[in-house]
Design a protein around this motif. Sequence first.
Motif, PDB file in Angstrom:
ATOM      1  N   GLU A 130       0.887  -1.104  -0.003  1.00 38.91           N
ATOM      2  CA  GLU A 130      -0.011  -0.024   0.076  1.00 38.91           C
ATOM      3  C   GLU A 130       0.818   1.196  -0.077  1.00 38.91           C
ATOM      4  N   TRP A 131       0.819   2.172  -1.061  1.00 40.63           N
ATOM      5  CA  TRP A 131       1.547   3.441  -1.161  1.00 40.63           C
ATOM      6  C   TRP A 131       0.896   4.633  -0.908  1.00 40.63           C
ATOM      7  N   SER A 132       1.533   5.515  -0.541  1.00 38.03           N
ATOM      8  CA  SER A 132       0.881   7.001  -0.374  1.00 38.03           C
ATOM      9  C   SER A 132       1.928   7.809  -1.118  1.00 38.03           C
ATOM     10  N   THR A 133       1.362   8.719  -1.702  1.00 43.21           N
ATOM     11  CA  THR A 133       2.181   9.752  -2.775  1.00 43.21           C
ATOM     12  C   THR A 133       2.123  11.194  -2.383  1.00 43.21           C
ATOM     13  N   PHE A 134       3.307  11.752  -2.318  1.00 39.97           N
ATOM     14  CA  PHE A 134       3.266  13.242  -1.883  1.00 39.97           C
ATOM     15  C   PHE A 134       2.801  13.794  -3.309  1.00 39.97           C
ATOM     16  N   PRO A 135       1.836  14.868  -3.138  1.00 41.19           N
ATOM     17  CA  PRO A 135       1.432  15.765  -4.454  1.00 41.19           C
ATOM     18  C   PRO A 135       2.723  16.484  -4.937  1.00 41.19           C
ATOM     19  N   CYS A 136       2.692  16.433  -6.245  1.00 37.63           N
ATOM     20  CA  CYS A 136       3.685  16.831  -6.714  1.00 37.63           C
ATOM     21  C   CYS A 136       3.434  17.688  -8.295  1.00 37.63           C
ATOM     22  N   GLU A 137       3.449  18.774  -8.498  1.00 33.21           N
ATOM     23  CA  GLU A 137       3.378  19.312  -9.783  1.00 33.21           C
ATOM     24  C   GLU A 137       4.353  19.943 -10.220  1.00 33.21           C
ATOM     25  N   PRO A 138       5.124  19.510 -11.537  1.00 28.83           N
ATOM     26  CA  PRO A 138       6.015  20.260 -12.059  1.00 28.83           C
ATOM     27  C   PRO A 138       5.732  21.692 -12.320  1.00 28.83           C
ATOM     28  N   VAL A 139       6.923  22.651 -12.201  1.00 29.67           N
ATOM     29  CA  VAL A 139       6.752  23.941 -12.403  1.00 29.67           C
ATOM     30  C   VAL A 139       7.933  24.489 -13.367  1.00 29.67           C
ATOM     31  N   GLU A 140       8.121  25.818 -13.464  1.00 27.65           N
ATOM     32  CA  GLU A 140       9.226  26.512 -14.230  1.00 27.65           C
ATOM     33  C   GLU A 140      10.401  26.496 -13.591  1.00 27.65           C
ATOM     34  N   MET A 141      11.690  26.615 -13.940  1.00 32.10           N
ATOM     35  CA  MET A 141      12.875  26.324 -13.360  1.00 32.10           C
ATOM     36  C   MET A 141      13.098  27.403 -12.245  1.00 32.10           C
ATOM     37  N   ASP A 142      12.417  28.526 -12.522  1.00 31.23           N
ATOM     38  CA  ASP A 142      12.474  29.642 -11.308  1.00 31.23           C
ATOM     39  C   ASP A 142      11.577  29.473 -10.094  1.00 31.23           C
ATOM     40  N   GLU A 143      10.849  28.442 -10.084  1.00 35.97           N
ATOM     41  CA  GLU A 143      10.006  28.277  -9.035  1.00 35.97           C
ATOM     42  C   GLU A 143      10.219  26.778  -8.336  1.00 35.97           C
ATOM     43  N   GLU A 144       9.555  26.748  -7.013  1.00 35.52           N
ATOM     44  CA  GLU A 144       9.836  25.765  -6.243  1.00 35.52           C
ATOM     45  C   GLU A 144       8.782  24.780  -6.176  1.00 35.52           C
ATOM     46  N   PRO A 145       9.213  23.608  -6.947  1.00 31.39           N
ATOM     47  CA  PRO A 145       8.059  22.670  -6.933  1.00 31.39           C
ATOM     48  C   PRO A 145       7.684  21.800  -5.728  1.00 31.39           C
ATOM     49  N   LEU A 146       7.072  22.188  -4.805  1.00 31.86           N
ATOM     50  CA  LEU A 146       6.839  21.535  -3.340  1.00 31.86           C
ATOM     51  C   LEU A 146       6.164  20.143  -3.610  1.00 31.86           C
ATOM     52  N   GLY A 147       6.611  19.003  -3.011  1.00 32.18           N
ATOM     53  CA  GLY A 147       6.209  17.947  -2.917  1.00 32.18           C
ATOM     54  C   GLY A 147       6.946  17.052  -4.034  1.00 32.18           C
ATOM     55  N   CYS A 148       7.663  17.767  -4.835  1.00 35.22           N
ATOM     56  CA  CYS A 148       8.522  16.870  -5.766  1.00 35.22           C
ATOM     57  C   CYS A 148      10.062  16.681  -5.329  1.00 35.22           C
ATOM     58  N   ALA A 149      10.736  15.703  -5.973  1.00 32.93           N
ATOM     59  CA  ALA A 149      12.027  15.585  -5.794  1.00 32.93           C
ATOM     60  C   ALA A 149      12.743  16.065  -7.027  1.00 32.93           C
ATOM     61  N   GLY A 150      14.202  16.620  -6.786  1.00 36.59           N
ATOM     62  CA  GLY A 150      14.799  16.784  -7.929  1.00 36.59           C
ATOM     63  C   GLY A 150      15.046  18.264  -8.390  1.00 36.59           C
ATOM     64  N   TRP A 151      14.705  19.141  -7.353  1.00 34.27           N
ATOM     65  CA  TRP A 151      14.864  20.388  -7.375  1.00 34.27           C
ATOM     66  C   TRP A 151      15.968  21.437  -6.567  1.00 34.27           C
ATOM     67  N   SER A 152      16.531  20.821  -5.418  1.00 38.89           N
ATOM     68  CA  SER A 152      17.308  21.294  -4.810  1.00 38.89           C
ATOM     69  C   SER A 152      18.788  20.911  -4.864  1.00 38.89           C
ATOM     70  N   PRO A 153      19.752  21.444  -5.151  1.00 41.72           N
ATOM     71  CA  PRO A 153      21.135  20.968  -5.213  1.00 41.72           C
ATOM     72  C   PRO A 153      21.663  20.130  -3.966  1.00 41.72           C
ATOM     73  N   VAL A 154      22.452  19.568  -4.060  1.00 37.95           N
ATOM     74  CA  VAL A 154      22.750  18.538  -3.022  1.00 37.95           C
ATOM     75  C   VAL A 154      24.369  19.283  -2.404  1.00 37.95           C
ATOM     76  N   LEU A 155      24.304  19.506  -1.134  1.00 37.58           N
ATOM     77  CA  LEU A 155      25.807  20.304  -0.749  1.00 37.58           C
ATOM     78  C   LEU A 155      26.528  19.445   0.226  1.00 37.58           C
TER      79      LEU A 155
END
Length: 215
Positions: A130-155
């Motif tokens: 049984e799976w639960s999914t975080f809501p995620c909606e892709p946006v433009e590069m200058d916006e923060e796509p809350l709920g998605c993975a792949g937008w924040s640099p790794v430090l």
Amino acid sequence: MVRIAWVLLVVSCGSAPLEPTGGEDMDYAALPFATEVVDFQPGPGAGFGDSRLPDIVLGPPMGGGEYSGGIDVLSLGVGGEITLSFGPRECIDGPGVDFIVFENPFRLRGTGGKIFQELAEVSVSSDGVEWSTFPCEPVEMDEEPLGCAGWSPVLIRGLEESTPLDPSQSGGDPFDLEDLGLEAVRFVRIRDLSEEGEAPTAGFDLDAVGLVHFR
């Protein structure tokens, strides 16, 4: 996608090559990161990093910083999907961020901070059924796509800087189980959201998944 080609150019022009993580002597169960690849369904254009499975997505991330994405990653391909386990641990709901997904996005110089990103949908499960999914909606590069993975640099890169994991210092994409009303999970599933890409680097490029709150 073509991003990895750019990253390789950046590394060769001044940055030290990233040391690979993992290996036969790595005790992943002792670290607050994913410990097992349960399933991998690559999409079209995948291939980068698959010769180093499963180690390449286990253990700590090997980030390249704000302006240079890491290359210690697995490309999922267009619509590709991977499922990881945290065993013998489980991720639990604590104050704030509970786990972090690390990809390899980076800021594009001269663009006012825009981030080159390839996004993915993140789901979690306590039993792998049984799976639960975080809501995620892709946006433009200058916006923060809350709920998605792949937008924040790794430090961070490697063990010394990443245990224990500090969300305020690590970079990566944060997730809070409270958003889904969950108390604990043992599995995470990451699904690429891209529509096109060039082989062998198409789609979401997974580096690692780290636990902030766990038992």
